[in-house]
Each structure stands twice: as C-alpha cells, then as structure tokens.
Design a protein around this motif. Structure first.
Motif, PDB file in Angstrom:
ATOM      1  N   TYR A 239      -4.858   4.879  19.459  1.00  0.00           N
ATOM      2  CA  TYR A 239      -3.991   3.908  18.558  1.00  0.00           C
ATOM      3  C   TYR A 239      -5.077   3.377  17.411  1.00  0.00           C
ATOM      4  O   TYR A 239      -4.448   2.931  16.491  1.00  0.00           O
ATOM      5  CB  TYR A 239      -3.509   2.933  19.622  1.00  0.00           C
ATOM      6  N   PHE A 240      -6.239   3.555  17.386  1.00  0.00           N
ATOM      7  CA  PHE A 240      -7.298   3.074  16.465  1.00  0.00           C
ATOM      8  C   PHE A 240      -7.604   4.432  15.673  1.00  0.00           C
ATOM      9  O   PHE A 240      -8.721   4.113  14.816  1.00  0.00           O
ATOM     10  CB  PHE A 240      -8.371   2.557  16.991  1.00  0.00           C
ATOM     11  N   ALA A 241      -7.192   5.690  15.832  1.00  0.00           N
ATOM     12  CA  ALA A 241      -7.448   6.830  15.044  1.00  0.00           C
ATOM     13  C   ALA A 241      -6.832   6.928  13.751  1.00  0.00           C
ATOM     14  O   ALA A 241      -5.803   7.553  13.353  1.00  0.00           O
ATOM     15  CB  ALA A 241      -7.262   8.060  15.754  1.00  0.00           C
ATOM     16  N   VAL A 242      -7.011   5.663  12.760  1.00  0.00           N
ATOM     17  CA  VAL A 242      -6.655   5.613  11.434  1.00  0.00           C
ATOM     18  C   VAL A 242      -7.587   5.886  10.523  1.00  0.00           C
ATOM     19  O   VAL A 242      -8.759   5.553  10.750  1.00  0.00           O
ATOM     20  CB  VAL A 242      -5.855   4.102  11.465  1.00  0.00           C
ATOM     21  N   ASP A 243      -7.015   6.006   9.100  1.00  0.00           N
ATOM     22  CA  ASP A 243      -7.813   5.908   7.906  1.00  0.00           C
ATOM     23  C   ASP A 243      -7.343   5.135   6.982  1.00  0.00           C
ATOM     24  O   ASP A 243      -6.438   4.521   6.975  1.00  0.00           O
ATOM     25  CB  ASP A 243      -8.365   7.306   7.529  1.00  0.00           C
ATOM     26  N   THR A 244      -8.069   5.053   5.827  1.00  0.00           N
ATOM     27  CA  THR A 244      -7.469   4.223   4.647  1.00  0.00           C
ATOM     28  C   THR A 244      -6.037   4.546   4.165  1.00  0.00           C
ATOM     29  O   THR A 244      -5.205   3.691   3.721  1.00  0.00           O
ATOM     30  CB  THR A 244      -8.438   4.292   3.518  1.00  0.00           C
ATOM     31  N   ALA A 245      -5.947   5.994   4.051  1.00  0.00           N
ATOM     32  CA  ALA A 245      -4.648   6.287   3.415  1.00  0.00           C
ATOM     33  C   ALA A 245      -3.739   5.959   4.414  1.00  0.00           C
ATOM     34  O   ALA A 245      -2.399   5.631   3.844  1.00  0.00           O
ATOM     35  CB  ALA A 245      -4.835   7.915   3.238  1.00  0.00           C
ATOM     36  N   TYR A 246      -3.937   6.097   5.790  1.00  0.00           N
ATOM     37  CA  TYR A 246      -2.705   5.696   6.680  1.00  0.00           C
ATOM     38  C   TYR A 246      -2.366   4.521   6.552  1.00  0.00           C
ATOM     39  O   TYR A 246      -1.323   3.969   6.573  1.00  0.00           O
ATOM     40  CB  TYR A 246      -3.257   6.144   8.084  1.00  0.00           C
ATOM     41  N   VAL A 247      -3.382   3.364   6.605  1.00  0.00           N
ATOM     42  CA  VAL A 247      -2.984   2.262   6.385  1.00  0.00           C
ATOM     43  C   VAL A 247      -2.401   1.909   5.235  1.00  0.00           C
ATOM     44  O   VAL A 247      -1.418   0.854   5.353  1.00  0.00           O
ATOM     45  CB  VAL A 247      -4.503   1.456   6.631  1.00  0.00           C
ATOM     46  N   GLY A 248      -2.589   2.453   4.164  1.00  0.00           N
ATOM     47  CA  GLY A 248      -1.968   2.038   2.845  1.00  0.00           C
ATOM     48  C   GLY A 248      -0.600   2.582   2.993  1.00  0.00           C
ATOM     49  O   GLY A 248       0.409   1.985   2.616  1.00  0.00           O
ATOM     50  N   LYS A 249      -0.388   3.849   3.533  1.00  0.00           N
ATOM     51  CA  LYS A 249       0.820   4.184   3.714  1.00  0.00           C
ATOM     52  C   LYS A 249       2.053   3.572   4.591  1.00  0.00           C
ATOM     53  O   LYS A 249       3.071   3.407   4.656  1.00  0.00           O
ATOM     54  CB  LYS A 249       0.888   5.551   4.140  1.00  0.00           C
ATOM     55  N   LYS A 250       1.153   3.044   5.825  1.00  0.00           N
ATOM     56  CA  LYS A 250       2.022   2.341   6.773  1.00  0.00           C
ATOM     57  C   LYS A 250       2.579   0.846   6.142  1.00  0.00           C
ATOM     58  O   LYS A 250       3.530   0.734   6.554  1.00  0.00           O
ATOM     59  CB  LYS A 250       0.972   2.216   7.962  1.00  0.00           C
ATOM     60  N   LEU A 251       1.544   0.143   5.501  1.00  0.00           N
ATOM     61  CA  LEU A 251       2.001  -0.901   5.062  1.00  0.00           C
ATOM     62  C   LEU A 251       3.038  -0.958   4.132  1.00  0.00           C
ATOM     63  O   LEU A 251       3.995  -1.880   3.822  1.00  0.00           O
ATOM     64  CB  LEU A 251       0.710  -1.372   4.419  1.00  0.00           C
ATOM     65  N   GLY A 252       3.014   0.359   3.036  1.00  0.00           N
ATOM     66  CA  GLY A 252       4.145   0.471   2.171  1.00  0.00           C
ATOM     67  C   GLY A 252       5.478   0.990   2.896  1.00  0.00           C
ATOM     68  O   GLY A 252       6.507   0.402   2.499  1.00  0.00           O
ATOM     69  N   LEU A 253       5.267   1.553   4.103  1.00  0.00           N
ATOM     70  CA  LEU A 253       6.444   1.686   4.929  1.00  0.00           C
ATOM     71  C   LEU A 253       7.012   0.627   5.637  1.00  0.00           C
ATOM     72  O   LEU A 253       8.627   0.160   5.567  1.00  0.00           O
ATOM     73  CB  LEU A 253       6.119   2.897   5.955  1.00  0.00           C
ATOM     74  N   LEU A 254       6.253  -0.366   6.101  1.00  0.00           N
ATOM     75  CA  LEU A 254       6.873  -1.620   6.476  1.00  0.00           C
ATOM     76  C   LEU A 254       7.294  -2.666   5.273  1.00  0.00           C
ATOM     77  O   LEU A 254       8.299  -3.255   5.660  1.00  0.00           O
ATOM     78  CB  LEU A 254       5.340  -2.404   7.270  1.00  0.00           C
ATOM     79  N   LEU A 255       7.019  -2.413   4.204  1.00  0.00           N
ATOM     80  CA  LEU A 255       7.302  -3.311   3.173  1.00  0.00           C
ATOM     81  C   LEU A 255       8.551  -2.833   2.720  1.00  0.00           C
ATOM     82  O   LEU A 255       9.537  -3.503   2.361  1.00  0.00           O
ATOM     83  CB  LEU A 255       6.105  -3.532   2.035  1.00  0.00           C
TER      84      LEU A 255
END
Length: 337
Positions: A134-150
C-alpha cells in the motif's frame, strides 16, 4: 689525682654553666622544632632540593602477616573479591547473587517469548508485506492519483490489473488503493486545521489532539460499519480492511483543500471547493466500489445481491460528503460583518 679545692670549684662551675647552656640550646632547639612542625610545605621543599624522598607512613602489605592484626593475612574472599577499603558500585551484590542471575535470565527468556508472540499476532493481522504494497508509490503515481480524485469524470477504465492473482503495485496501477495519500492527507488536515484556528485566534495545543482523535474515531466507525455490512449482506467482494481504510481516507484530500481555500479567500471559496470535492469523491467511490463489490451469482445462473451491493455502494459514497462537512464546518467559522 687530687686537685686543689679552688680548681675543683672552677671546674664544677664550668661544667654547670656548660650544662645550663646546653639545656638552653636544647630548649631553644625544641622550640624551633615545634615552630617548624606546622610548616609541612617547607619540609617537602627541603627534601626536593636535596634529592631526598619524603618518608611515607606505614602501610600494611596485603597478603603478609601484620602485628596489628594478630598475625593474620589479608583474605580477599572475605570481601567478595574486593579490597577492604574500595567502594562497590550500586547493585554489585545483587549481580554477584546466583539466584538474582537466574531470575534475570528467566526474565529475559520470558521477554523474548512475549515479543515473539506479539510479533506473530501482529503479523497475522497487519503483515509487513501488505503494508509495503500500500505504500509502493512514486511521485508520478501521487500526481496522477490526486488528479483523478480532483477530476474523475473523464476516467474510463476503473478495473485493477492483477499479476498471478496478486494486484499490481499502486505505482504501476492508478486504480489500486494506497495508504500513502490518505496518511499524508490526514496529517496535513490536522496541521491546516491548527493553522486556521490560529488565524481565527482560537488555537490551543489541545485542539490538534481533538482534531486528530475525532477524525480517527470516525474513520474507525466507517471501517467497522462497512465490514459488518459486507458480512451481514453476504456480498462477494475482494475488498480488504486496508482497502476500506484507503478509500475512506481519500476524503482528507478534499477537506484539506477546502480549509486552505476558506482561509485564503473566505467562505464562498470554502463552500465551492468543498462541494466540488464532495461530488468528485462520490463519483470516484461509486465507480471504484462497483468493480470491487460484485453481485453474488448462484449455481442456477441467477445473479443475487445486486440491489444489496448497490445500496452499500450508495451508502458509503454519500456518507463521505457529510463527514467532510462535519469535520471542517466547526473549524471554518466565519464572522458576519
């Protein structure tokens, strides 16, 4: 040989006078010695000037008979291996006790066994490998996921890919749930709430604990309610309790942005941002949980549980906006002008 009486008298007078003079010199010398006794530094300087050693007082040689101790030698065993005049550090007698050593060893064994039992039980419910997933993330994933939530309205593919019956790590799958964003959003929400309270002159150190504890309590209530609902409704699902925590924790992102907007631009910006994130989160959860919570299909080919799964998805999705408003409304208090 007989001497004349006059000569003997003169001799006696001379001897008497010599004796008196010697006594006077001796008494004077005694006075000088008594006066010189307190001057110990002068004696030491005297011995140093002439290269002589200062005489040392009598010291007993350990292990040898001594006349002052009745001819008995020094016994080290009588003092536990210590010299008679040397101090002992605290607890040394306890360490020398064999029963105390056995008790300490037994306590260490019990502590080791207890640690192993706790690790096994923790590993049973919270595996380290699961947490790493659940913590296997990177910067690209965080940016895309925040965009998906927005803005999730243009996203089409909501399925989660698997690799040999194991879900792909979040950094390779944007639809996979993660705990990095919810945890960071939760911490940011608590800090931003403290900042907003400070701007309004209502901040106290206890407020941070109140905000954190209240948010955690509501999150635990959501987890328990949804787990019981899945069990009571007997729904076929692939959701785990950490997945539920992740999906319910995404609301802290919208709460943080709404508080920042309200602190910067006022009440209108707060309500607009909060409304937008409520709508986007409801849409996101409905599309995501629709894939995760599947209707049950019997052997006869009829699908059962479709309505129950729909009710559960709607309930979980519609509760999130209410909690977002509840956990931010009493922080963002606007004064009427």
């Amino acid at each position: 040989m007989d001497l004349p009486s006059e000569y003997r008298a003169g001799t006696d007078d001379a001897n008497n006078s010599g004796t008196k003079s010697s006594q006077k010199r001796r008494s004077k010398g005694n006075k000088n010695q008594k006066a010189a006794q307190p001057q110990a530094p002068q004696q030491q300087q005297y011995f140093q000037d002439f290269g002589m050693q200062n005489p040392q007082p009598y010291m007993q040689n350990p292990g040898q008979p001594d006349m002052f101790y009745g001819g008995q030698g020094f016994d080290q065993g009588a003092y536990g291996g210590q010299m008679a005049g040397m101090p002992q550090f605290p607890g040394q007698q306890l360490l020398n006790d064999p029963m105390a050593n056995m008790a300490m060893q037994y306590g260490q064994q019990l502590a080791g066994q207890g640690k192993d039992i706790v690790n096994k039980n923790v590993e049973k419910y919270i595996s380290s490998s699961k947490l790493k997933y659940y913590f296997a993330v990177d910067t690209a994933y965080v940016g895309k996921k925040l965009g998906l939530l927005l803005f999730p309205f243009t996203h089409s593919d909501w399925s989660i890919r698997y690799n040999q019956e194991e879900p792909i790590a979040p950094r390779y799958e944007i639809n996979a749930p993660d705990l990095y964003i919810p945890v960071m959003a939760f911490v940011t929400y608590v800090l931003v709430a403290g900042m907003v309270l400070g701007i309004q002159d209502r901040f106290t150190p206890e407020q941070l604990g109140v905000q954190a504890s209240s948010a955690l309590v509501w999150l635990i209530i959501e987890l328990v309610a949804m787990s019981l609902s899945l069990y009571i409704m007997n729904l076929n699902t692939e959701l785990k309790y950490l997945d539920i925590v992740a999906y319910c924790g995404y609301k802290f992102v919208g709460m943080t942005f709404s508080l920042l907007a309200g602190a910067a631009f006022g009440s209108t910006a707060y309500y607009c941002v909060l409304l937008w994130f409520c709508l986007s989160l409801v849409f996101f959860l409905m599309r995501t949980l629709k894939v995760q919570v599947l209707p049950h299909q019997d052997d006869d080919g009829f699908t059962r549980g479709g309505k129950r799964s729909l009710y559960l998805i709607l309930s979980v999705s519609l509760v999130q906006p209410l909690l977002m408003w509840w956990l931010t409304s009493y922080i963002m208090v606007f004064r009427k002008v």
